[in-house]
Design a protein around this motif. Structure first.
Motif, PDB file in Angstrom:
ATOM      1  N   THR A  18      -7.457   6.100 -14.223  1.00  0.00           N
ATOM      2  CA  THR A  18      -6.857   6.376 -15.270  1.00  0.00           C
ATOM      3  C   THR A  18      -7.647   7.510 -16.139  1.00  0.00           C
ATOM      4  O   THR A  18      -7.256   8.759 -16.019  1.00  0.00           O
ATOM      5  CB  THR A  18      -5.463   5.627 -15.915  1.00  0.00           C
ATOM      6  OG1 THR A  18      -5.295   4.630 -15.136  1.00  0.00           O
ATOM      7  CG2 THR A  18      -4.569   6.856 -16.538  1.00  0.00           C
ATOM      8  N   GLU A  40       1.768   6.992  -7.197  1.00  0.00           N
ATOM      9  CA  GLU A  40       2.820   5.404  -6.147  1.00  0.00           C
ATOM     10  C   GLU A  40       2.605   3.643  -7.577  1.00  0.00           C
ATOM     11  O   GLU A  40       1.639   3.880  -7.427  1.00  0.00           O
ATOM     12  CB  GLU A  40       2.196   5.459  -4.865  1.00  0.00           C
ATOM     13  CG  GLU A  40       3.008   6.317  -4.287  1.00  0.00           C
ATOM     14  CD  GLU A  40       2.938   5.673  -2.641  1.00  0.00           C
ATOM     15  OE1 GLU A  40       2.020   4.922  -2.178  1.00  0.00           O
ATOM     16  OE2 GLU A  40       3.620   7.373  -2.353  1.00  0.00           O
ATOM     17  N   ARG A  72       7.552   5.197  -0.822  1.00  0.00           N
ATOM     18  CA  ARG A  72       6.757   5.795   0.107  1.00  0.00           C
ATOM     19  C   ARG A  72       7.398   6.704   0.960  1.00  0.00           C
ATOM     20  O   ARG A  72       6.302   7.876   0.784  1.00  0.00           O
ATOM     21  CB  ARG A  72       5.196   5.064   0.089  1.00  0.00           C
ATOM     22  CG  ARG A  72       4.123   5.880   0.994  1.00  0.00           C
ATOM     23  CD  ARG A  72       3.120   4.901   1.129  1.00  0.00           C
ATOM     24  NE  ARG A  72       2.400   4.630  -0.023  1.00  0.00           N
ATOM     25  CZ  ARG A  72       2.189   2.899  -0.065  1.00  0.00           C
ATOM     26  NH1 ARG A  72       2.776   2.080   0.293  1.00  0.00           N
ATOM     27  NH2 ARG A  72       1.824   2.625  -0.756  1.00  0.00           N
ATOM     28  N   SER A  99      -0.471  -0.976  -1.182  1.00  0.00           N
ATOM     29  CA  SER A  99       0.276  -2.301  -0.033  1.00  0.00           C
ATOM     30  C   SER A  99      -0.823  -2.746   0.870  1.00  0.00           C
ATOM     31  O   SER A  99      -0.747  -4.292   0.622  1.00  0.00           O
ATOM     32  CB  SER A  99       0.754  -0.510   0.752  1.00  0.00           C
ATOM     33  OG  SER A  99       2.054  -0.329  -0.441  1.00  0.00           O
ATOM     34  N   TYR A 102      -3.000  -4.878  -2.248  1.00  0.00           N
ATOM     35  CA  TYR A 102      -1.775  -6.504  -2.918  1.00  0.00           C
ATOM     36  C   TYR A 102      -0.845  -6.657  -2.382  1.00  0.00           C
ATOM     37  O   TYR A 102      -0.845  -7.637  -2.368  1.00  0.00           O
ATOM     38  CB  TYR A 102      -1.301  -5.050  -4.359  1.00  0.00           C
ATOM     39  CG  TYR A 102      -2.114  -4.782  -5.535  1.00  0.00           C
ATOM     40  CD1 TYR A 102      -2.969  -3.438  -5.623  1.00  0.00           C
ATOM     41  CD2 TYR A 102      -2.345  -4.899  -6.752  1.00  0.00           C
ATOM     42  CE1 TYR A 102      -3.843  -2.960  -6.506  1.00  0.00           C
ATOM     43  CE2 TYR A 102      -2.964  -4.629  -7.362  1.00  0.00           C
ATOM     44  CZ  TYR A 102      -3.423  -3.712  -7.904  1.00  0.00           C
ATOM     45  OH  TYR A 102      -4.048  -3.358  -8.481  1.00  0.00           O
TER      46      TYR A 102
END
Ligand code: TYD
Length: 208
Positions: A18, A40, A72, A99, A102
């Motif tokens: 970030t 996302e 998505r 995805s 995680y």
């Protein structure tokens, strides 16, 4: 950057992506590159609603994976594909590598299921450049603890979860090395920032 490029940022929570988004935005702007910034899970009204659910509600791992890909699917259809088709670069804070890392790694769903969902949701579309902020989960956890008073469902996970997430990210790099730039997120913001600019310049040189 012509034609338009698809750039994503990835990494475990607390790795610092970030902090670098603003710098990347600034670089794209000074280069005169038209771009869309998105994220996302999220990026569309439906996606942002799904984001609130997946970050807060307990759910089965496969439900979590399906909701990530539902968001998505909407994101690709409504935002990413139209922007790229219109010649705009897309800068997305996370995409399918998250995805794989995680849900595939962290939640131990495995990569086959994720690959099937990827093929269904965005066959033929992968980022041109993925900036992976790689960091020891012990350091990342310290950064998250310092920076956030309220932690979401993922940030509350244990170290072993983030070790699996990190390993799955690095497995993605090994499988598709050409699109990744792995950043040592333990280094200073200045050092990482300079590496990012080099990666963006290399992408621009490749595509112009
Ligand atoms: P994150 O970028 O960390 O948001 P913030 O910086 O505002 O906390 O994304 C939210 C979380 O969603 C993050 O912990 C990773 C998780 N996530 C998945 O588990 N799978 C996915 O496919 C995506 C896109 C995100």
């Amino acid at each position: 950057m012509t034609p338009a490029a698809f750039i994503t940022l990835e990494g475990i929570d607390g790795a610092g992506k970030t902090s670098h988004l603003e710098r990347i935005r600034g670089w794209l702007t000074t280069q005169g590159i038209a771009f869309v910034q998105t994220r996302e899970p999220g990026g569309t009204p439906l996606g942002e609603t799904l984001r609130q659910l997946v970050l807060s509600q307990p759910m089965a791992p496969q439900t979590e994976a399906l909701l990530m890909f539902a968001a998505r699917s909407e994101h690709v259809t409504q935002v990413i594909a139209p922007a790229l088709a219109a010649g705009k670069t897309v800068l997305s804070d996370r995409f399918s590598d998250a995805s794989a890392a995680y849900q595939g790694g962290g939640r131990e769903l495995g990569l086959t299921r994720i690959a099937e969902l990827e093929a269904w949701t965005h066959a033929g579309l992968q980022p041109d450049l993925t900036l992976l902020f790689d960091l020891d989960p012990v350091i990342a956890a310290q950064r998250v603890a310092q920076g956030r008073s309220v932690q979401d469902r993922f940030e509350q996970e244990q170290l072993a979860f983030f070790e699996r997430v990190r390993a799955a990210y690095l497995a993605r790099v090994a499988a598709q090395p050409e699109r990744f730039c792995v950043l040592d997120a333990a280094r200073s913001i200045e050092h990482v920032g300079a590496q990012i600019i080099l990666a963006l310049q290399a992408l621009q040189a490749r595509r112009s």
